[in-house]
Scaffold this active site. Sequence first.
Site, mmCIF file in Angstrom:
data_model
loop_
_atom_site.group_PDB
_atom_site.id
_atom_site.type_symbol
_atom_site.label_atom_id
_atom_site.label_comp_id
_atom_site.label_asym_id
_atom_site.label_seq_id
_atom_site.Cartn_x
_atom_site.Cartn_y
_atom_site.Cartn_z
ATOM 1 N N LYS A 9 0.839 -1.197 0.000
ATOM 2 C CA LYS A 9 0.000 0.000 0.000
ATOM 3 C C LYS A 9 0.883 1.260 0.000
ATOM 4 O O LYS A 9 2.092 1.180 0.229
ATOM 5 C CB LYS A 9 -0.930 -0.054 1.221
ATOM 6 C CG LYS A 9 -1.948 -1.221 1.149
ATOM 7 C CD LYS A 9 -2.764 -1.310 2.423
ATOM 8 C CE LYS A 9 -3.848 -2.377 2.327
ATOM 9 N NZ LYS A 9 -4.608 -2.505 3.613
ATOM 10 N N TYR A 49 -11.991 -2.886 -3.635
ATOM 11 C CA TYR A 49 -12.547 -3.074 -2.293
ATOM 12 C C TYR A 49 -14.075 -3.092 -2.302
ATOM 13 O O TYR A 49 -14.698 -2.775 -1.285
ATOM 14 C CB TYR A 49 -12.036 -1.972 -1.361
ATOM 15 C CG TYR A 49 -10.630 -2.228 -0.828
ATOM 16 C CD1 TYR A 49 -10.339 -3.383 -0.089
ATOM 17 C CD2 TYR A 49 -9.604 -1.322 -1.038
ATOM 18 C CE1 TYR A 49 -9.072 -3.624 0.420
ATOM 19 C CE2 TYR A 49 -8.319 -1.556 -0.530
ATOM 20 C CZ TYR A 49 -8.069 -2.706 0.195
ATOM 21 O OH TYR A 49 -6.801 -2.927 0.710
ATOM 22 N N ASN A 112 -1.854 -0.165 7.406
ATOM 23 C CA ASN A 112 -1.305 -1.496 7.690
ATOM 24 C C ASN A 112 -0.458 -2.070 6.555
ATOM 25 O O ASN A 112 -0.274 -3.278 6.433
ATOM 26 C CB ASN A 112 -2.410 -2.461 8.149
ATOM 27 C CG ASN A 112 -3.477 -2.688 7.098
ATOM 28 O OD1 ASN A 112 -3.414 -2.134 6.001
ATOM 29 N ND2 ASN A 112 -4.450 -3.507 7.422
ATOM 30 N N HIS A 115 -1.625 -5.486 1.427
ATOM 31 C CA HIS A 115 -2.849 -6.244 1.156
ATOM 32 C C HIS A 115 -2.489 -7.633 0.652
ATOM 33 O O HIS A 115 -1.527 -7.784 -0.101
ATOM 34 C CB HIS A 115 -3.679 -5.534 0.070
ATOM 35 C CG HIS A 115 -4.747 -6.414 -0.528
ATOM 36 N ND1 HIS A 115 -5.990 -6.562 0.052
ATOM 37 C CD2 HIS A 115 -4.734 -7.231 -1.614
ATOM 38 C CE1 HIS A 115 -6.702 -7.424 -0.689
ATOM 39 N NE2 HIS A 115 -5.974 -7.842 -1.694
ATOM 40 N N GLU A 126 -8.789 -10.806 -8.101
ATOM 41 C CA GLU A 126 -7.887 -9.655 -7.936
ATOM 42 C C GLU A 126 -6.743 -9.684 -8.951
ATOM 43 O O GLU A 126 -6.355 -8.647 -9.487
ATOM 44 C CB GLU A 126 -7.357 -9.620 -6.493
ATOM 45 C CG GLU A 126 -8.462 -9.269 -5.494
ATOM 46 C CD GLU A 126 -8.054 -9.403 -4.031
ATOM 47 O OE1 GLU A 126 -6.883 -9.745 -3.747
ATOM 48 O OE2 GLU A 126 -8.921 -9.165 -3.169
HETATM 49 P P1 IDP Z 1 -7.383 -7.412 5.242
HETATM 50 O O1 IDP Z 1 -6.607 -6.328 4.527
HETATM 51 O O2 IDP Z 1 -6.615 -7.962 6.405
HETATM 52 O O3 IDP Z 1 -7.905 -8.471 4.314
HETATM 53 P P2 IDP Z 1 -10.110 -6.357 5.309
HETATM 54 O O4 IDP Z 1 -11.116 -6.646 6.378
HETATM 55 O O5 IDP Z 1 -10.299 -6.989 3.973
HETATM 56 O O6 IDP Z 1 -8.663 -6.704 5.925
HETATM 57 O O7 IDP Z 1 -10.045 -4.781 5.149
HETATM 58 C C1 IDP Z 1 -9.350 -4.210 4.087
HETATM 59 C C2 IDP Z 1 -8.547 -3.038 4.591
HETATM 60 O O8 IDP Z 1 -9.435 -2.050 5.085
HETATM 61 C C3 IDP Z 1 -7.622 -3.356 5.776
HETATM 62 O O9 IDP Z 1 -6.380 -3.912 5.392
HETATM 63 C C4 IDP Z 1 -7.467 -1.981 6.385
HETATM 64 O O10 IDP Z 1 -6.502 -1.190 5.669
HETATM 65 C C5 IDP Z 1 -8.833 -1.377 6.170
HETATM 66 N N1 IDP Z 1 -9.692 -1.568 7.344
HETATM 67 C C6 IDP Z 1 -10.273 -2.716 7.742
HETATM 68 N N2 IDP Z 1 -10.987 -2.534 8.883
HETATM 69 C C7 IDP Z 1 -10.827 -1.223 9.190
HETATM 70 C C8 IDP Z 1 -11.327 -0.403 10.262
HETATM 71 O O11 IDP Z 1 -12.042 -0.848 11.162
HETATM 72 N N3 IDP Z 1 -10.931 0.906 10.222
HETATM 73 C C9 IDP Z 1 -10.130 1.436 9.264
HETATM 74 N N4 IDP Z 1 -9.657 0.692 8.241
HETATM 75 C C10 IDP Z 1 -10.002 -0.615 8.210
HETATM 76 MG MG MG Z 2 -9.306 -8.313 2.793
#
Ligand code: IDP
Ligand code: MG
Length: 149
Positions: A9, A49, A112, A115, A126
């Site tokens: 990212k 997304y 974070n 992805h 994807e």
């Molecule tokens: P993942 O990336 O671990 O698969 P997902 O639930 O698919 O997690 O969510 C996609 C991305 O959305 C996460 O990596 C994070 O950057 C963001 N995200 C997920 N949950 C939250 C939240 O509660 N607050 C802010 N950003 C979130």
């Molecule tokens: Mg995800």
Amino acid sequence: MEQTFIMIKPDGVQRGLVGEIISRFEKKGYYLKGLKMVSVERSFAEKHYEDLSAKPFFGGLVEYIISGPVVAMVWEGKNVVATGRTVIGATNPLASAPGTIRGDFAIEIGRNVIHGSDAVESAKKEIALWFPEGVSDWQSSLHPWVYES
Ligand code: IDP
Ligand code: MG
């Protein structure tokens, strides 16, 4: 063999983590089959997304992904979808184990770093979205040193 979509990212790019992240997947034994740096349009980020479009953080997530270039990759190997997620760590970096990418390099869920596809089916989707041109089909000559057969 299984393939997964991995994306560094914008924060991972800005923080100079590209080499470290590629290195972790390489050293594990996975094969890099696709790689490019791209700055995606808002509509493309929304498509990537789309399953999260109803979430309250969706707007912020899209802003985050379009805030700078990302590094899009396809990695291949045995069980790479699930194991790739293990290498990446839990979504919330405060809960990601040390030794994982998010556990070692991130603090906030909205920053974070990386992805990874969450299932074989979403990986296919994807990879098709991010690499419509296809990926490389090279084979590593080290294969017998990583796999028993
Ligand atoms: P993942 O990336 O671990 O698969 P997902 O639930 O698919 O997690 O969510 C996609 C991305 O959305 C996460 O990596 C994070 O950057 C963001 N995200 C997920 N949950 C939250 C939240 O509660 N607050 C802010 N950003 C979130
Ligand atoms: Mg995800």
